[in-house]
Design a protein around this motif. Structure first.
Motif, PDB file in Angstrom:
ATOM      1  N   GLN A  67       0.901  -1.316   0.132  1.00 18.43           N
ATOM      2  CA  GLN A  67       0.011   0.155  -0.073  1.00 18.43           C
ATOM      3  C   GLN A  67       1.016   1.362   0.076  1.00 18.43           C
ATOM      4  OE1 GLN A  67      -2.757   0.170   3.268  1.00 18.43           O
ATOM      5  NE2 GLN A  67      -4.298   1.068   1.857  1.00 18.43           N
ATOM      6  N   ASP A  68       0.570   2.273  -0.682  1.00 21.87           N
ATOM      7  CA  ASP A  68       1.243   3.445  -0.954  1.00 21.87           C
ATOM      8  C   ASP A  68       0.678   4.410   0.283  1.00 21.87           C
ATOM      9  OD1 ASP A  68      -1.013   4.720  -1.995  1.00 21.87           O
ATOM     10  OD2 ASP A  68       0.019   4.891  -4.062  1.00 21.87           O
ATOM     11  N   LEU A  69       1.224   5.682   0.416  1.00 29.32           N
ATOM     12  CA  LEU A  69       0.473   6.620   1.507  1.00 29.32           C
ATOM     13  C   LEU A  69      -0.730   7.189   1.257  1.00 29.32           C
ATOM     14  CD1 LEU A  69       4.198   7.893   2.879  1.00 29.32           C
ATOM     15  CD2 LEU A  69       2.817   5.984   3.750  1.00 29.32           C
ATOM     16  N   ASP A  70      -1.132   7.025   0.036  1.00 25.35           N
ATOM     17  CA  ASP A  70      -2.470   7.433  -0.311  1.00 25.35           C
ATOM     18  C   ASP A  70      -3.514   6.510  -0.337  1.00 25.35           C
ATOM     19  OD1 ASP A  70      -1.419  10.030  -0.864  1.00 25.35           O
ATOM     20  OD2 ASP A  70      -0.632   9.245  -2.885  1.00 25.35           O
ATOM     21  N   GLY A  71      -3.290   5.249   0.093  1.00 22.93           N
ATOM     22  CA  GLY A  71      -4.055   3.998   0.305  1.00 22.93           C
ATOM     23  C   GLY A  71      -4.117   3.427  -0.663  1.00 22.93           C
ATOM     24  N   ASN A  72      -3.374   3.556  -1.935  1.00 24.32           N
ATOM     25  CA  ASN A  72      -3.503   2.680  -2.921  1.00 24.32           C
ATOM     26  C   ASN A  72      -2.718   1.382  -3.156  1.00 24.32           C
ATOM     27  OD1 ASN A  72      -5.359   4.729  -4.393  1.00 24.32           O
ATOM     28  ND2 ASN A  72      -3.427   5.881  -4.790  1.00 24.32           N
ATOM     29  N   TRP A  73      -3.344   0.122  -3.386  1.00 25.31           N
ATOM     30  CA  TRP A  73      -2.485  -0.965  -3.484  1.00 25.31           C
ATOM     31  C   TRP A  73      -1.564  -0.898  -4.780  1.00 25.31           C
ATOM     32  CZ3 TRP A  73      -1.879  -3.775   0.810  1.00 25.31           C
ATOM     33  CH2 TRP A  73      -2.667  -3.681   1.948  1.00 25.31           C
ATOM     34  N   ARG A  74      -0.586  -1.294  -4.678  1.00 27.59           N
ATOM     35  CA  ARG A  74       0.561  -1.299  -5.856  1.00 27.59           C
ATOM     36  C   ARG A  74       1.504  -2.188  -5.708  1.00 27.59           C
ATOM     37  NH1 ARG A  74       2.350   4.932  -6.395  1.00 27.59           N
ATOM     38  NH2 ARG A  74       2.653   4.202  -8.665  1.00 27.59           N
ATOM     39  N   LYS A  75       2.027  -2.718  -6.990  1.00 29.47           N
ATOM     40  CA  LYS A  75       3.052  -3.610  -6.946  1.00 29.47           C
ATOM     41  C   LYS A  75       4.198  -2.578  -7.506  1.00 29.47           C
ATOM     42  CE  LYS A  75       0.780  -7.909  -7.807  1.00 29.47           C
ATOM     43  NZ  LYS A  75       1.078  -8.990  -8.769  1.00 29.47           N
ATOM     44  N   VAL A  76       5.364  -3.202  -7.211  1.00 29.52           N
ATOM     45  CA  VAL A  76       6.797  -2.471  -7.630  1.00 29.52           C
ATOM     46  C   VAL A  76       6.707  -2.552  -9.321  1.00 29.52           C
ATOM     47  CG1 VAL A  76       9.427  -2.721  -7.454  1.00 29.52           C
ATOM     48  CG2 VAL A  76       8.014  -2.812  -5.456  1.00 29.52           C
ATOM     49  N   SER A  77       6.381  -3.628  -9.728  1.00 33.74           N
ATOM     50  CA  SER A  77       6.450  -3.808 -11.043  1.00 33.74           C
ATOM     51  C   SER A  77       5.638  -2.816 -12.038  1.00 33.74           C
ATOM     52  CB  SER A  77       5.965  -5.247 -11.382  1.00 33.74           C
ATOM     53  OG  SER A  77       4.775  -5.549 -11.088  1.00 33.74           O
ATOM     54  N   LEU A 141       6.026   2.878  -0.321  1.00 36.19           N
ATOM     55  CA  LEU A 141       5.193   1.627  -0.179  1.00 36.19           C
ATOM     56  C   LEU A 141       5.223   0.926   1.219  1.00 36.19           C
ATOM     57  CD1 LEU A 141       5.891  -0.092  -3.433  1.00 36.19           C
ATOM     58  CD2 LEU A 141       4.139   1.714  -2.919  1.00 36.19           C
ATOM     59  N   VAL A 142       4.397   0.610   1.825  1.00 35.50           N
ATOM     60  CA  VAL A 142       4.242  -0.097   3.176  1.00 35.50           C
ATOM     61  C   VAL A 142       4.118  -1.478   3.117  1.00 35.50           C
ATOM     62  CG1 VAL A 142       3.178   0.203   5.345  1.00 35.50           C
ATOM     63  CG2 VAL A 142       3.011   2.031   3.886  1.00 35.50           C
ATOM     64  N   ASP A 143       5.017  -2.117   3.677  1.00 36.35           N
ATOM     65  CA  ASP A 143       4.983  -3.887   3.799  1.00 36.35           C
ATOM     66  C   ASP A 143       4.791  -4.204   5.461  1.00 36.35           C
ATOM     67  OD1 ASP A 143       5.448  -6.314   3.530  1.00 36.35           O
ATOM     68  OD2 ASP A 143       7.724  -6.089   3.181  1.00 36.35           O
ATOM     69  N   ARG A 144       3.532  -3.898   5.659  1.00 35.77           N
ATOM     70  CA  ARG A 144       3.032  -4.175   7.131  1.00 35.77           C
ATOM     71  C   ARG A 144       3.012  -5.494   7.315  1.00 35.77           C
ATOM     72  NH1 ARG A 144       3.702  -1.576  10.557  1.00 35.77           N
ATOM     73  NH2 ARG A 144       1.996  -2.287  11.809  1.00 35.77           N
ATOM     74  N   SER A 145       2.837  -6.483   6.210  1.00 31.25           N
ATOM     75  CA  SER A 145       2.777  -7.957   6.533  1.00 31.25           C
ATOM     76  C   SER A 145       4.347  -8.256   6.563  1.00 31.25           C
ATOM     77  CB  SER A 145       2.120  -8.600   5.296  1.00 31.25           C
ATOM     78  OG  SER A 145       2.941  -8.400   4.193  1.00 31.25           O
ATOM     79  N   ARG A 146       5.142  -7.518   6.351  1.00 29.14           N
ATOM     80  CA  ARG A 146       6.660  -7.888   6.451  1.00 29.14           C
ATOM     81  C   ARG A 146       7.087  -8.939   5.504  1.00 29.14           C
ATOM     82  NH1 ARG A 146       9.941  -5.758  10.033  1.00 29.14           N
ATOM     83  NH2 ARG A 146      11.153  -7.314  10.037  1.00 29.14           N
ATOM     84  N   GLU A 147       6.317  -9.058   4.392  1.00 29.12           N
ATOM     85  CA  GLU A 147       6.793 -10.123   3.277  1.00 29.12           C
ATOM     86  C   GLU A 147       8.065 -10.014   2.863  1.00 29.12           C
ATOM     87  OE1 GLU A 147       4.689 -11.940  -0.844  1.00 29.12           O
ATOM     88  OE2 GLU A 147       3.457 -10.866   0.623  1.00 29.12           O
ATOM     89  N   VAL A 148       8.136  -8.746   2.197  1.00 28.52           N
ATOM     90  CA  VAL A 148       9.868  -8.419   1.662  1.00 28.52           C
ATOM     91  C   VAL A 148      10.803  -8.469   2.865  1.00 28.52           C
ATOM     92  CG1 VAL A 148      11.134  -6.795   0.277  1.00 28.52           C
ATOM     93  CG2 VAL A 148       8.746  -7.018  -0.016  1.00 28.52           C
ATOM     94  N   PHE A 149      10.355  -8.008   3.874  1.00 29.24           N
ATOM     95  CA  PHE A 149      11.362  -7.903   5.153  1.00 29.24           C
ATOM     96  C   PHE A 149      11.793  -9.378   5.392  1.00 29.24           C
ATOM     97  CE2 PHE A 149      10.153  -3.761   5.166  1.00 29.24           C
ATOM     98  CZ  PHE A 149      10.965  -2.960   5.685  1.00 29.24           C
ATOM     99  N   GLN A 150      10.726 -10.167   5.680  1.00 28.58           N
ATOM    100  CA  GLN A 150      11.070 -11.586   5.929  1.00 28.58           C
ATOM    101  C   GLN A 150      11.867 -12.616   4.843  1.00 28.58           C
ATOM    102  OE1 GLN A 150       7.203 -13.019   7.373  1.00 28.58           O
ATOM    103  NE2 GLN A 150       7.442 -11.866   9.103  1.00 28.58           N
ATOM    104  N   GLN A 151      11.503 -12.186   3.665  1.00 23.84           N
ATOM    105  CA  GLN A 151      12.034 -12.964   2.709  1.00 23.84           C
ATOM    106  C   GLN A 151      13.399 -12.726   2.507  1.00 23.84           C
ATOM    107  OE1 GLN A 151      10.006 -12.638  -1.366  1.00 23.84           O
ATOM    108  NE2 GLN A 151      11.661 -13.593  -2.412  1.00 23.84           N
ATOM    109  N   PHE A 152      13.905 -11.636   2.759  1.00 22.83           N
ATOM    110  CA  PHE A 152      15.402 -11.193   2.756  1.00 22.83           C
ATOM    111  C   PHE A 152      15.810 -10.897   3.834  1.00 22.83           C
ATOM    112  CE2 PHE A 152      13.621  -9.808  -1.515  1.00 22.83           C
ATOM    113  CZ  PHE A 152      14.648 -10.568  -2.311  1.00 22.83           C
ATOM    114  N   ASN A 153      15.368 -11.435   4.990  1.00 18.82           N
ATOM    115  CA  ASN A 153      16.009 -11.197   6.443  1.00 18.82           C
ATOM    116  C   ASN A 153      16.655  -9.703   6.788  1.00 18.82           C
ATOM    117  OD1 ASN A 153      17.053 -12.105   9.052  1.00 18.82           O
ATOM    118  ND2 ASN A 153      18.859 -12.588   8.184  1.00 18.82           N
TER     119      ASN A 153
END
Length: 187
Positions: A67-77, A141-153
């Motif tokens: 999610q971006d800071l305007d509330g939109n759901w986006r992918k890096v791609s 972009l906000v990774d509140r689920s920490r998906e990216v953080f966990q994938q790459f430690n």
């Protein structure tokens, strides 16, 4: 009189022994604190190495919905049109602030906004404050689920990752970039 002298001598001896014991304990604590400091440095170095090894050059950057800071759901791609710098931050992190200081006016330029994406797992309101205070134009972009953080430690911040238009990872740097490094990346 002799008794008074012995009492004073005993008192001086007791104070002297207490002082000597305090110095000896202080030296041991200092030595212990130094060892703790060196141990922390070793652990941080080990963490940086492990983190950098978990992000492989040539690997594709993951593409979860964030999610971006305007509330939109986006992918890096959806955002990446050319080679971009992903900056993974934690608000309040001194090293992240130092990197933002090195970027100073660059993050407020539209031309740079197309070359930088900031990702964090912080609360959106904290990130809105960072965006307003620094007049940041690039997507955050906000990774509140920490998906990216966990994938790459991801533990060391800022982590700077350059990805190509195909989302392949070109380089990884843990810790703040200097102004010279940033200028090279932007051109």
């Amino acid at each position: 009189m002799r008794r008074s002298i012995m009492l004073v001598f005993g008192l001086v001896l007791t104070v002297g022994l207490a002082w000597w014991a305090g110095v000896a304990i202080g030296e041991r604590l200092s030595s212990s604190d130094k060892e703790k400091h060196f141990q922390q440095q070793r652990e941080l170095t080990k963490t940086v190495i492990q983190q950098n090894q978990s992000i492989s050059i040539g690997e594709k950057w993951p593409d979860p919905l964030l999610q971006d800071l305007d509330g939109n759901w986006r992918k890096v791609s959806e955002i990446v049109k050319d080679t971009v710098l992903l900056i993974i931050i934690e608000p309040g992190c001194d090293a992240c602030e130092a990197e933002f200081d090195a970027f100073d006016d660059l993050l407020s330029k539209e031309s740079v906004a197309e070359k930088v994406i900031i990702i964090s797992d912080a609360y959106p309101l904290d990130l809105v404050q960072v965006r307003q205070a620094r007049q940041i134009k690039c997507p955050i972009l906000v990774d509140r689920s920490r998906e990216v953080f966990q994938q790459f430690n991801l533990i060391v911040f800022p982590t700077n990752i350059i990805i190509g238009p195909d989302r392949k990872i070109i380089s990884v740097t843990a810790g703040p970039l200097s102004r010279d490094q940033i200028d090279k990346m932007m051109h």
